[in-house]
Structures are given as structure tokens and as C-alpha cells.
Design a protein around this motif. Structure first.
Motif, PDB file in Angstrom:
ATOM      1  N   MET A   1       0.821  -1.216   0.000  1.00 11.53           N
ATOM      2  CA  MET A   1       0.000   0.000   0.000  1.00 11.53           C
ATOM      3  C   MET A   1       0.847   1.255   0.000  1.00 11.53           C
ATOM      4  SD  MET A   1      -2.963  -0.230   2.831  1.00 11.53           S
ATOM      5  CE  MET A   1      -4.031  -1.625   2.825  1.00 11.53           C
ATOM      6  N   LYS A   2       0.357   2.264  -0.673  1.00 11.82           N
ATOM      7  CA  LYS A   2       0.945   3.591  -0.599  1.00 11.82           C
ATOM      8  C   LYS A   2       0.226   4.355   0.510  1.00 11.82           C
ATOM      9  CE  LYS A   2       1.941   3.853  -5.509  1.00 11.82           C
ATOM     10  NZ  LYS A   2       1.666   4.572  -6.752  1.00 11.82           N
ATOM     11  N   GLN A   3       0.824   5.465   0.920  1.00 10.04           N
ATOM     12  CA  GLN A   3       0.170   6.298   1.932  1.00 10.04           C
ATOM     13  C   GLN A   3      -1.219   6.717   1.466  1.00 10.04           C
ATOM     14  OE1 GLN A   3       2.887   9.533   2.726  1.00 10.04           O
ATOM     15  NE2 GLN A   3       3.932   8.372   4.330  1.00 10.04           N
ATOM     16  N   GLU A   4      -1.339   7.033   0.196  1.00  8.91           N
ATOM     17  CA  GLU A   4      -2.624   7.452  -0.359  1.00  8.91           C
ATOM     18  C   GLU A   4      -3.685   6.365  -0.213  1.00  8.91           C
ATOM     19  OE1 GLU A   4       0.226   7.489  -2.237  1.00  8.91           O
ATOM     20  OE2 GLU A   4       0.638   9.633  -2.391  1.00  8.91           O
ATOM     21  N   ASP A   5      -3.273   5.123  -0.423  1.00 12.09           N
ATOM     22  CA  ASP A   5      -4.207   3.991  -0.321  1.00 12.09           C
ATOM     23  C   ASP A   5      -4.746   3.860   1.095  1.00 12.09           C
ATOM     24  OD1 ASP A   5      -3.605   3.365  -3.008  1.00 12.09           O
ATOM     25  OD2 ASP A   5      -1.955   2.055  -2.391  1.00 12.09           O
ATOM     26  N   LEU A   6      -3.845   3.893   2.066  1.00 11.82           N
ATOM     27  CA  LEU A   6      -4.260   3.772   3.459  1.00 11.82           C
ATOM     28  C   LEU A   6      -5.125   4.958   3.866  1.00 11.82           C
ATOM     29  CD1 LEU A   6      -4.226   2.324   6.162  1.00 11.82           C
ATOM     30  CD2 LEU A   6      -2.019   3.434   6.642  1.00 11.82           C
ATOM     31  N   ALA A   7      -4.726   6.149   3.447  1.00 13.69           N
ATOM     32  CA  ALA A   7      -5.499   7.351   3.774  1.00 13.69           C
ATOM     33  C   ALA A   7      -6.933   7.242   3.269  1.00 13.69           C
ATOM     34  CB  ALA A   7      -4.817   8.587   3.183  1.00 13.69           C
ATOM     35  N   ARG A   8      -7.083   6.783   2.042  1.00 12.15           N
ATOM     36  CA  ARG A   8      -8.421   6.635   1.462  1.00 12.15           C
ATOM     37  C   ARG A   8      -9.252   5.629   2.248  1.00 12.15           C
ATOM     38  NH1 ARG A   8      -9.296   2.923  -1.861  1.00 12.15           N
ATOM     39  NH2 ARG A   8      -7.199   2.878  -2.714  1.00 12.15           N
ATOM     40  N   LEU A   9      -8.631   4.525   2.658  1.00  9.88           N
ATOM     41  CA  LEU A   9      -9.356   3.476   3.379  1.00  9.88           C
ATOM     42  C   LEU A   9      -9.813   3.907   4.771  1.00  9.88           C
ATOM     43  CD1 LEU A   9      -7.202   0.380   2.385  1.00  9.88           C
ATOM     44  CD2 LEU A   9      -9.561   0.838   1.694  1.00  9.88           C
ATOM     45  N   VAL A  10      -9.063   4.809   5.402  1.00  6.78           N
ATOM     46  CA  VAL A  10      -9.428   5.235   6.765  1.00  6.78           C
ATOM     47  C   VAL A  10     -10.034   6.633   6.807  1.00  6.78           C
ATOM     48  CG1 VAL A  10      -7.790   3.677   7.876  1.00  6.78           C
ATOM     49  CG2 VAL A  10      -7.090   6.030   7.341  1.00  6.78           C
ATOM     50  N   GLY A  11     -10.162   7.284   5.655  1.00  6.95           N
ATOM     51  CA  GLY A  11     -10.860   8.565   5.585  1.00  6.95           C
ATOM     52  C   GLY A  11     -10.083   9.774   6.058  1.00  6.95           C
ATOM     53  N   VAL A  12      -8.767   9.785   5.797  1.00  2.00           N
ATOM     54  CA  VAL A  12      -7.951  10.959   6.124  1.00  2.00           C
ATOM     55  C   VAL A  12      -7.126  11.342   4.898  1.00  2.00           C
ATOM     56  CG1 VAL A  12      -7.822  10.407   8.585  1.00  2.00           C
ATOM     57  CG2 VAL A  12      -6.024   9.579   7.055  1.00  2.00           C
ATOM     58  N   ARG A  13      -6.412  12.465   5.010  1.00  2.00           N
ATOM     59  CA  ARG A  13      -5.536  12.891   3.909  1.00  2.00           C
ATOM     60  C   ARG A  13      -4.216  12.135   3.963  1.00  2.00           C
ATOM     61  NH1 ARG A  13      -5.164  18.895   5.277  1.00  2.00           N
ATOM     62  NH2 ARG A  13      -3.209  18.560   4.220  1.00  2.00           N
ATOM     63  N   ARG A  14      -3.547  12.050   2.830  1.00  2.00           N
ATOM     64  CA  ARG A  14      -2.254  11.376   2.763  1.00  2.00           C
ATOM     65  C   ARG A  14      -1.252  12.009   3.725  1.00  2.00           C
ATOM     66  NH1 ARG A  14       2.498  12.370   1.849  1.00  2.00           N
ATOM     67  NH2 ARG A  14       1.988  14.387   0.981  1.00  2.00           N
ATOM     68  N   GLU A  15      -1.315  13.318   3.864  1.00  2.00           N
ATOM     69  CA  GLU A  15      -0.400  14.025   4.760  1.00  2.00           C
ATOM     70  C   GLU A  15      -0.556  13.552   6.210  1.00  2.00           C
ATOM     71  OE1 GLU A  15      -0.997  16.386   1.119  1.00  2.00           O
ATOM     72  OE2 GLU A  15      -2.420  15.542   2.547  1.00  2.00           O
ATOM     73  N   THR A  16      -1.780  13.214   6.586  1.00  2.00           N
ATOM     74  CA  THR A  16      -2.025  12.709   7.937  1.00  2.00           C
ATOM     75  C   THR A  16      -1.290  11.393   8.150  1.00  2.00           C
ATOM     76  OG1 THR A  16      -4.183  13.794   8.018  1.00  2.00           O
ATOM     77  CG2 THR A  16      -3.815  11.991   9.575  1.00  2.00           C
ATOM     78  N   ILE A  17      -1.348  10.512   7.179  1.00  2.00           N
ATOM     79  CA  ILE A  17      -0.640   9.231   7.282  1.00  2.00           C
ATOM     80  C   ILE A  17       0.862   9.476   7.379  1.00  2.00           C
ATOM     81  CG2 ILE A  17      -0.145   7.027   6.141  1.00  2.00           C
ATOM     82  CD1 ILE A  17      -3.025   7.283   7.248  1.00  2.00           C
ATOM     83  N   GLY A  18       1.391  10.366   6.545  1.00  2.00           N
ATOM     84  CA  GLY A  18       2.818  10.691   6.599  1.00  2.00           C
ATOM     85  C   GLY A  18       3.222  11.243   7.951  1.00  2.00           C
ATOM     86  N   ASN A  19       2.417  12.140   8.503  1.00  2.00           N
ATOM     87  CA  ASN A  19       2.724  12.710   9.817  1.00  2.00           C
ATOM     88  C   ASN A  19       2.632  11.670  10.925  1.00  2.00           C
ATOM     89  OD1 ASN A  19       3.335  15.342   8.979  1.00  2.00           O
ATOM     90  ND2 ASN A  19       1.188  15.947   8.998  1.00  2.00           N
TER      91      ASN A  19
END
Length: 65
Positions: free
Chosen positions: A15-33
Motif C-alpha cells: 500500500m501507498k500512503q494514499e491507499d491507506l489514507a483513502r481506506l481510513v478517511g484521512v488525507r495522505r499528509e495525515t498518514i505521513g505525519n
């Protein structure tokens, strides 16, 4: 401080950060942080992330003093 293994689990699932972000309903930046330890997740977000990886919250997130 909360440590996490999100990057490790994302790699395991391809998974990319974008993929996980989409699945949990947050922005990609949130996953990175989250991965960089700049942000601590809410209990609901931690729960949702663990659910995506089919593991317990404790498998993804640990508290270190």
C-alpha cells in the motif's frame, strides 16, 4: 510517545500512503505525519488503521516513555 509500525504494514500489503489514507478517511499528509511521529492518532483512527491490516491496535501502535 507513540511509536507505530504503519510503514512496515503498508509495505507488507503493498500500500501507498494514499491507499491507506483513502481506506481510513484521512488525507495522505495525515498518514505521513503519523508515520513520522509528528501526530498521535485518535482512538478511532488507530482502530481503523489496525482494522485495515487485520491486526490489533497494539500490533500497530505502542507507547514508549
Amino acid at each position: 510517545m507513540i511509536k507505530n509500525r504503519m510503514k512496515e504494514y503498508r509495505a507488507k500489503y503493498g500500500m501507498k500512503q494514499e491507499d491507506l489514507a483513502r481506506l481510513v478517511g484521512v488525507r495522505r499528509e495525515t498518514i505521513g505525519n503519523l508515520e513520522k511521529g509528528r501526530y498521535n492518532p485518535s482512538l478511532v483512527l488507530a482502530w481503523n488503521i489496525a482494522k485495515v491490516f487485520h491486526v490489533s491496535i497494539e500490533d500497530v501502535f505502542t507507547v514508549e516513555e
